[in-house]
Write a protein that holds these residues in place. Structure first.
Motif, PDB file in Angstrom:
ATOM      1  N   HIS A   1     -49.672  22.289  87.650  1.00 40.89           N
ATOM      2  CA  HIS A   1     -50.756  21.196  87.609  1.00 40.89           C
ATOM      3  C   HIS A   1     -50.004  19.785  87.459  1.00 40.89           C
ATOM      4  CE1 HIS A   1     -54.307  18.965  87.144  1.00 40.89           C
ATOM      5  NE2 HIS A   1     -54.855  19.761  87.525  1.00 40.89           N
ATOM      6  N   PRO A   2     -50.310  18.849  88.438  1.00 36.71           N
ATOM      7  CA  PRO A   2     -49.882  17.505  88.453  1.00 36.71           C
ATOM      8  C   PRO A   2     -49.844  16.824  86.874  1.00 36.71           C
ATOM      9  CG  PRO A   2     -51.069  17.951  90.385  1.00 36.71           C
ATOM     10  CD  PRO A   2     -51.320  19.185  89.545  1.00 36.71           C
ATOM     11  N   ALA A   3     -50.890  17.088  86.281  1.00 39.94           N
ATOM     12  CA  ALA A   3     -51.377  16.456  84.952  1.00 39.94           C
ATOM     13  C   ALA A   3     -50.186  16.842  84.015  1.00 39.94           C
ATOM     14  CB  ALA A   3     -52.567  17.019  84.615  1.00 39.94           C
ATOM     15  N   PHE A   4     -49.770  18.248  84.043  1.00 40.36           N
ATOM     16  CA  PHE A   4     -48.384  18.545  83.182  1.00 40.36           C
ATOM     17  C   PHE A   4     -47.395  17.962  83.693  1.00 40.36           C
ATOM     18  CE2 PHE A   4     -51.390  22.446  82.702  1.00 40.36           C
ATOM     19  CZ  PHE A   4     -51.572  22.169  81.496  1.00 40.36           C
ATOM     20  N   VAL A   5     -47.255  17.617  84.910  1.00 40.52           N
ATOM     21  CA  VAL A   5     -45.841  16.936  85.269  1.00 40.52           C
ATOM     22  C   VAL A   5     -45.760  15.572  84.963  1.00 40.52           C
ATOM     23  CG1 VAL A   5     -44.548  16.329  87.362  1.00 40.52           C
ATOM     24  CG2 VAL A   5     -45.638  18.581  87.384  1.00 40.52           C
ATOM     25  N   ILE A   6     -47.017  14.799  85.016  1.00 37.15           N
ATOM     26  CA  ILE A   6     -47.069  13.451  84.573  1.00 37.15           C
ATOM     27  C   ILE A   6     -46.998  13.372  83.117  1.00 37.15           C
ATOM     28  CG2 ILE A   6     -48.784  11.557  84.383  1.00 37.15           C
ATOM     29  CD1 ILE A   6     -50.049  12.563  87.132  1.00 37.15           C
ATOM     30  N   ALA A   7     -47.560  14.194  82.374  1.00 34.38           N
ATOM     31  CA  ALA A   7     -47.347  14.237  81.012  1.00 34.38           C
ATOM     32  C   ALA A   7     -46.081  14.626  80.463  1.00 34.38           C
ATOM     33  CB  ALA A   7     -48.496  15.210  79.997  1.00 34.38           C
ATOM     34  N   GLY A   8     -45.446  15.436  81.165  1.00 37.07           N
ATOM     35  CA  GLY A   8     -43.892  15.590  81.017  1.00 37.07           C
ATOM     36  C   GLY A   8     -43.101  14.400  81.160  1.00 37.07           C
ATOM     37  N   LEU A   9     -43.327  13.816  82.458  1.00 38.03           N
ATOM     38  CA  LEU A   9     -42.693  12.496  82.874  1.00 38.03           C
ATOM     39  C   LEU A   9     -42.898  11.372  81.893  1.00 38.03           C
ATOM     40  CD1 LEU A   9     -43.117  12.740  86.613  1.00 38.03           C
ATOM     41  CD2 LEU A   9     -40.974  13.126  85.299  1.00 38.03           C
ATOM     42  N   LEU A  10     -43.960  11.196  81.323  1.00 36.65           N
ATOM     43  CA  LEU A  10     -44.559  10.346  80.269  1.00 36.65           C
ATOM     44  C   LEU A  10     -43.640  10.528  79.007  1.00 36.65           C
ATOM     45  CD1 LEU A  10     -48.273   9.832  80.668  1.00 36.65           C
ATOM     46  CD2 LEU A  10     -46.614   8.032  81.204  1.00 36.65           C
ATOM     47  N   VAL A  11     -43.479  11.715  78.661  1.00 38.45           N
ATOM     48  CA  VAL A  11     -42.769  12.146  77.370  1.00 38.45           C
ATOM     49  C   VAL A  11     -41.027  11.745  77.641  1.00 38.45           C
ATOM     50  CG1 VAL A  11     -41.722  13.982  75.982  1.00 38.45           C
ATOM     51  CG2 VAL A  11     -44.335  13.653  76.424  1.00 38.45           C
ATOM     52  N   PHE A  12     -40.610  12.235  78.824  1.00 35.49           N
ATOM     53  CA  PHE A  12     -39.261  11.884  79.229  1.00 35.49           C
ATOM     54  C   PHE A  12     -38.922  10.412  79.226  1.00 35.49           C
ATOM     55  CE2 PHE A  12     -36.209  10.679  82.798  1.00 35.49           C
ATOM     56  CZ  PHE A  12     -35.172  11.211  82.275  1.00 35.49           C
ATOM     57  N   VAL A  13     -39.939   9.453  79.715  1.00 33.42           N
ATOM     58  CA  VAL A  13     -39.623   8.218  80.002  1.00 33.42           C
ATOM     59  C   VAL A  13     -39.390   7.756  78.632  1.00 33.42           C
ATOM     60  CG1 VAL A  13     -40.470   6.060  80.842  1.00 33.42           C
ATOM     61  CG2 VAL A  13     -40.254   7.884  82.241  1.00 33.42           C
ATOM     62  N   PHE A  14     -40.449   8.107  77.590  1.00 33.50           N
ATOM     63  CA  PHE A  14     -40.683   7.549  76.230  1.00 33.50           C
ATOM     64  C   PHE A  14     -39.227   7.856  75.652  1.00 33.50           C
ATOM     65  CE2 PHE A  14     -41.584   8.249  71.785  1.00 33.50           C
ATOM     66  CZ  PHE A  14     -41.960   7.035  71.220  1.00 33.50           C
ATOM     67  N   LEU A  15     -38.902   9.097  75.643  1.00 28.60           N
ATOM     68  CA  LEU A  15     -37.674   9.547  75.013  1.00 28.60           C
ATOM     69  C   LEU A  15     -36.510   9.018  75.467  1.00 28.60           C
ATOM     70  CD1 LEU A  15     -38.471  13.418  74.599  1.00 28.60           C
ATOM     71  CD2 LEU A  15     -38.702  11.523  72.803  1.00 28.60           C
ATOM     72  N   LYS A  16     -36.287   8.603  76.858  1.00 22.93           N
ATOM     73  CA  LYS A  16     -35.294   8.052  77.303  1.00 22.93           C
ATOM     74  C   LYS A  16     -34.963   6.596  77.011  1.00 22.93           C
ATOM     75  CE  LYS A  16     -33.081   6.760  81.861  1.00 22.93           C
ATOM     76  NZ  LYS A  16     -32.688   5.649  81.494  1.00 22.93           N
ATOM     77  N   ARG A  17     -36.520   5.894  76.804  1.00 23.49           N
ATOM     78  CA  ARG A  17     -36.380   4.646  76.252  1.00 23.49           C
ATOM     79  C   ARG A  17     -35.990   4.540  74.794  1.00 23.49           C
ATOM     80  NH1 ARG A  17     -40.478   0.461  78.787  1.00 23.49           N
ATOM     81  NH2 ARG A  17     -39.891   0.359  81.047  1.00 23.49           N
ATOM     82  N   THR A  18     -36.532   5.593  73.981  1.00 20.17           N
ATOM     83  CA  THR A  18     -36.181   5.732  72.719  1.00 20.17           C
ATOM     84  C   THR A  18     -34.801   5.926  72.472  1.00 20.17           C
ATOM     85  OG1 THR A  18     -38.471   6.312  72.287  1.00 20.17           O
ATOM     86  CG2 THR A  18     -36.829   6.515  70.502  1.00 20.17           C
ATOM     87  N   LYS A  19     -34.268   6.842  73.229  1.00 17.80           N
ATOM     88  CA  LYS A  19     -32.735   7.116  72.931  1.00 17.80           C
ATOM     89  C   LYS A  19     -31.815   6.158  73.456  1.00 17.80           C
ATOM     90  CE  LYS A  19     -30.477  11.644  73.815  1.00 17.80           C
ATOM     91  NZ  LYS A  19     -30.431  12.713  74.552  1.00 17.80           N
ATOM     92  N   GLY A  20     -32.083   5.197  74.432  1.00 19.40           N
ATOM     93  CA  GLY A  20     -31.204   4.281  75.103  1.00 19.40           C
ATOM     94  C   GLY A  20     -31.478   2.974  74.366  1.00 19.40           C
ATOM     95  N   GLY A  21     -32.369   3.088  73.354  1.00 17.48           N
ATOM     96  CA  GLY A  21     -32.634   1.762  72.648  1.00 17.48           C
ATOM     97  C   GLY A  21     -33.263   0.765  73.640  1.00 17.48           C
ATOM     98  N   GLY A  22     -34.345   1.334  74.375  1.00 16.41           N
ATOM     99  CA  GLY A  22     -35.142   0.468  75.235  1.00 16.41           C
ATOM    100  C   GLY A  22     -35.982  -0.529  74.294  1.00 16.41           C
ATOM    101  N   ASP A  23     -37.213  -0.945  75.157  1.00 18.64           N
ATOM    102  CA  ASP A  23     -37.976  -1.904  74.681  1.00 18.64           C
ATOM    103  C   ASP A  23     -38.671  -1.352  73.493  1.00 18.64           C
ATOM    104  OD1 ASP A  23     -38.980  -1.915  78.205  1.00 18.64           O
ATOM    105  OD2 ASP A  23     -37.765  -3.309  76.939  1.00 18.64           O
TER     106      ASP A  23
END
Length: 181
Positions: free
Chosen positions: A159-181
């Protein structure tokens, strides 16, 4: 004036959003970002992503949030009413009148003729979102996320909602890991 603008913007969306919520998204974008400048593209993208993860019709959720953001509780109620009432009235009128004509070729042609227009509107909005994601994530990450998302939704049937939720988590973790905003 603001309440009138909110009502007219979402009334137009309710009247012209043939095909449901996904068809209304480009119309909402045109009104909220381009015409009235109530928000920027980035915020619209965030609202769309968040709205897709929640249950219920996307156009109504976006109308409620945008109305609230622009004019508080009354703006929210105004935007929701303006987007829902035309749909309900048109649905009743059209279903009663078109039910007797549904076998005619011109009615089927009318329905089939609208589908490509909705497809083009969604493609344009998708391209705009992809362009924005390239700026934030880079071309490589954006392409990879598009391909993975398409595979998860079409090949696996997730379901697209699960993909969107997963992408939100991915981007959040990527920013956190990379020292983002």
């Amino acid at each position: 004036m603001t309440q009138r603008q909110i009502f007219m913007a979402f009334f137009r969306i309710g009247m012209l959003g043939y095909g449901g919520g996904p068809a209304s998204i480009p119309l909402i974008h045109k009104e909220a970002v381009d015409k009235y400048k109530w928000m920027k593209d980035e915020e619209f993208s965030d609202i769309l992503a968040m709205g897709n993860t929640l249950p219920g019709p996307i156009a109504t959720k976006m109308a409620g949030y945008i109305g609230y953001r622009v004019a508080g509780i009354t703006g929210m109620l105004n935007a929701i009413a303006a987007s829902v009432v035309p749909t309900v009235v048109l649905m009743i009128v059209l279903l009663v009148s078109l039910a007797s004509f549904r076998e005619y070729a011109w009615v089927q042609g009318m329905t089939n003729g609208v589908l490509p227009v909705v497809g083009v509107m969604l493609a344009v909005l998708t391209w705009q979102f992809f362009t924005k994601s390239k700026e934030g994530l880079g071309f490589g990450w954006s392409i990879m996320l598009v391909i993975v998302s398409a595979l998860l939704i079409t090949a696996i049937g997730l379901h697209p909602a699960f993909v969107i939720a997963g992408l939100l988590v991915f981007v959040f973790l990527k920013r956190t890991k990379g020292g983002g905003d």
